[in-house]
Design a protein around this motif. Structure first.
Motif, short mmCIF file in Angstrom:
data_model
loop_
_atom_site.label_atom_id
_atom_site.label_comp_id
_atom_site.label_asym_id
_atom_site.label_seq_id
_atom_site.Cartn_x
_atom_site.Cartn_y
_atom_site.Cartn_z
N CYS A 54 14.89 45.44 -0.95
CA CYS A 54 15.69 45.91 -2.09
C CYS A 54 14.79 46.59 -3.12
O CYS A 54 15.16 47.62 -3.71
N ARG A 55 13.60 46.04 -3.32
CA ARG A 55 12.62 46.70 -4.19
C ARG A 55 12.22 48.06 -3.62
O ARG A 55 12.06 49.04 -4.37
N SER A 56 12.05 48.12 -2.31
CA SER A 56 11.61 49.35 -1.68
C SER A 56 12.61 50.49 -1.88
O SER A 56 12.21 51.65 -2.01
N VAL A 57 13.90 50.16 -1.86
CA VAL A 57 14.89 51.21 -2.12
C VAL A 57 14.62 51.85 -3.48
O VAL A 57 14.71 53.08 -3.64
N MET A 58 14.25 51.03 -4.46
CA MET A 58 13.96 51.56 -5.80
C MET A 58 12.63 52.32 -5.83
O MET A 58 12.57 53.48 -6.25
N THR A 112 -4.75 34.62 -3.57
CA THR A 112 -4.44 33.98 -4.85
C THR A 112 -3.10 34.43 -5.43
O THR A 112 -2.67 33.90 -6.46
N GLY A 113 -2.43 35.38 -4.78
CA GLY A 113 -1.16 35.87 -5.31
C GLY A 113 0.06 35.30 -4.61
O GLY A 113 1.16 35.86 -4.74
N LEU A 114 -0.11 34.20 -3.89
CA LEU A 114 0.99 33.65 -3.10
C LEU A 114 2.01 32.91 -3.98
O LEU A 114 1.66 32.20 -4.91
N GLU A 115 3.28 33.10 -3.64
CA GLU A 115 4.37 32.36 -4.28
C GLU A 115 5.27 31.81 -3.19
O GLU A 115 5.82 32.57 -2.38
N VAL A 116 5.43 30.50 -3.16
CA VAL A 116 6.37 29.90 -2.22
C VAL A 116 7.77 30.20 -2.72
O VAL A 116 8.18 29.74 -3.78
N TYR A 117 8.49 31.00 -1.96
CA TYR A 117 9.72 31.63 -2.46
C TYR A 117 10.99 31.03 -1.88
O TYR A 117 11.99 30.89 -2.56
N ALA A 118 10.96 30.71 -0.58
CA ALA A 118 12.16 30.18 0.07
C ALA A 118 11.74 29.31 1.25
O ALA A 118 10.71 29.55 1.88
N ASP A 119 12.57 28.33 1.57
CA ASP A 119 12.26 27.46 2.70
C ASP A 119 12.94 27.93 3.98
O ASP A 119 12.93 27.24 5.00
N VAL A 120 13.53 29.11 3.93
CA VAL A 120 14.11 29.74 5.12
C VAL A 120 13.57 31.16 5.22
O VAL A 120 13.07 31.73 4.24
N VAL A 121 13.67 31.74 6.41
CA VAL A 121 13.22 33.11 6.64
C VAL A 121 14.35 34.09 6.29
O VAL A 121 15.48 33.89 6.71
N GLY A 122 14.04 35.11 5.53
CA GLY A 122 15.02 36.13 5.18
C GLY A 122 15.00 36.55 3.73
O GLY A 122 14.92 37.76 3.44
N PRO A 123 15.08 35.62 2.76
CA PRO A 123 15.13 36.04 1.36
C PRO A 123 13.91 36.84 0.90
O PRO A 123 14.04 37.78 0.11
N ALA A 124 12.72 36.49 1.37
CA ALA A 124 11.52 37.22 0.93
C ALA A 124 11.59 38.68 1.38
O ALA A 124 11.33 39.60 0.59
N SER A 125 11.93 38.92 2.64
CA SER A 125 12.00 40.30 3.13
C SER A 125 13.16 41.05 2.48
O SER A 125 13.06 42.26 2.20
N ALA A 126 14.27 40.37 2.21
CA ALA A 126 15.38 41.02 1.51
C ALA A 126 14.95 41.48 0.13
O ALA A 126 15.28 42.58 -0.32
N THR A 140 19.31 46.37 6.19
CA THR A 140 19.56 45.27 5.26
C THR A 140 20.75 45.56 4.35
O THR A 140 21.60 44.69 4.12
N VAL A 141 20.80 46.79 3.84
CA VAL A 141 21.91 47.20 2.97
C VAL A 141 23.23 47.14 3.75
O VAL A 141 24.23 46.61 3.26
N ALA A 142 23.23 47.69 4.96
CA ALA A 142 24.45 47.68 5.77
C ALA A 142 24.89 46.25 6.07
O ALA A 142 26.10 45.95 6.10
#
Length: 294
Positions: A171-175, A153-167, A240-242
């Protein structure tokens, strides 16, 4: 009945196995080779049939969920690909770099599966199947419709390509993992000097919290319990950062501290903050308390 295969039966895989009702489950984990491993114990506890390899686990399934460690994201896709049924959903929950996810998507799609990138944006507990997940890729929207009746029930359709969700996830994980690493380094040193109370109290000046001591104990214990997995995730974050043209100084340092935390895990992780700090400090050389300031 929907047939679901879980690749990886650690913390996330076990939660999914417990909560996915009305489905036929199979599972594969490289740790199944060791009968004493956490994955093997989870399989026995959950009554899941033992499969000999990933191909066997995914055969005749409607949905494959990959919940392995970050470094094994592409390895898992390659190991399962020969057994994927045509049109099978392949949902990649792993905290891997966008490039690795894109490579996994190519493998799955070439095998006839439908790859969906998923980024879990909170700890899997306590929300479990309701944990927020960002979905990416051309099949994201269709998968959301398929998966919500299963309890996601927590799904959000975020992007129609692969990459932005993991990015976004990394980026959150660094924090988040960075805060864990900073607390470990700061509070272990503060405890040496007997000033941990003052340090914690001062944090609320800039970072309000109802109970910094409780929050610090939780974050520190997560790092101690899952440090090895978090270190892998932060190495993916460093990639990802590099890739963004930035030297990953912090991501690499956080990975080192998370590895360190895993190596200094005490037997009891359920302690309050101060006993937890003392249990870690007891493992270190030259940690006689210097005492509080006048």
């Amino acid at each position: 009945m929907t047939a679901v295969a879980l690749l990886g039966l650690g913390e996330v895989g076990s939660v999914l196995a417990e909560d996915l009702a009305g489905v036929r489950l199979s599972a594969w984990d490289v740790a199944f080779a060791d009968e004493t491993s956490a994955a093997s114990r989870n399989a026995r506890r959950l009554g899941l049939p033992s499969t000999s390899d990933a191909v066997t686990a995914v055969r005749d399934t409607d949905l494959v969920i990959s919940a392995v460690t970050a470094a094994n994201d592409l390895v898992a896709a390659r190991s399962a690909a020969p057994g994927l049924p045509a049109g099978c959903w392949y949902v990649d929950l792993n905290s891997a770099a966008p490039g690795q996810k894109q490579a996994a998507a190519e493998v799955v799609e070439a095998a006839g599966g439908r790859y969906v990138e998923a980024a879990v944006m909170s700890p899997i507990t306590p929300q479990r199947l309701a944990a927020p997940m960002l979905l990416g890729g051309p099949h994201a929207s269709a998968f959301a419709e398929f998966a919500r009746p299963l309890g996601f029930t927590g799904l959000e359709v975020y992007a129609d390509v692969v990459g932005p969700a993991s990015a976004t996830k990394l980026c959150r994980s660094v924090m988040i993992k960075g805060v864990e690493a900073l607390l470990a380094e700061s509070l272990l040193t503060a405890r040496e000097w007997g000033v941990e109370g003052q340090v914690l109290a001062s944090l609320s000046n800039l970072l309000p919290s109802d109970d910094w001591e409780k929050l610090a104990a939780y974050l520190f214990s997560r790092s101690l319990e899952h440090g090895a997995r978090r270190a892998e995730e932060l190495r993916e974050a460093a990639v990802t950062v590099a890739g963004a043209g930035i030297e990953p100084v912090m991501a690499e340092a956080i990975a080192r501290r998370q590895d360190w935390a895993a190596a200094h895990r005490p037997a009891d992780l359920g302690q309050d903050l101060l006993p937890l700090l003392d249990a870690i400090r007891a493992q270190l050389p030259g940690t006689a308390t210097k005492g509080t300031p006048e």
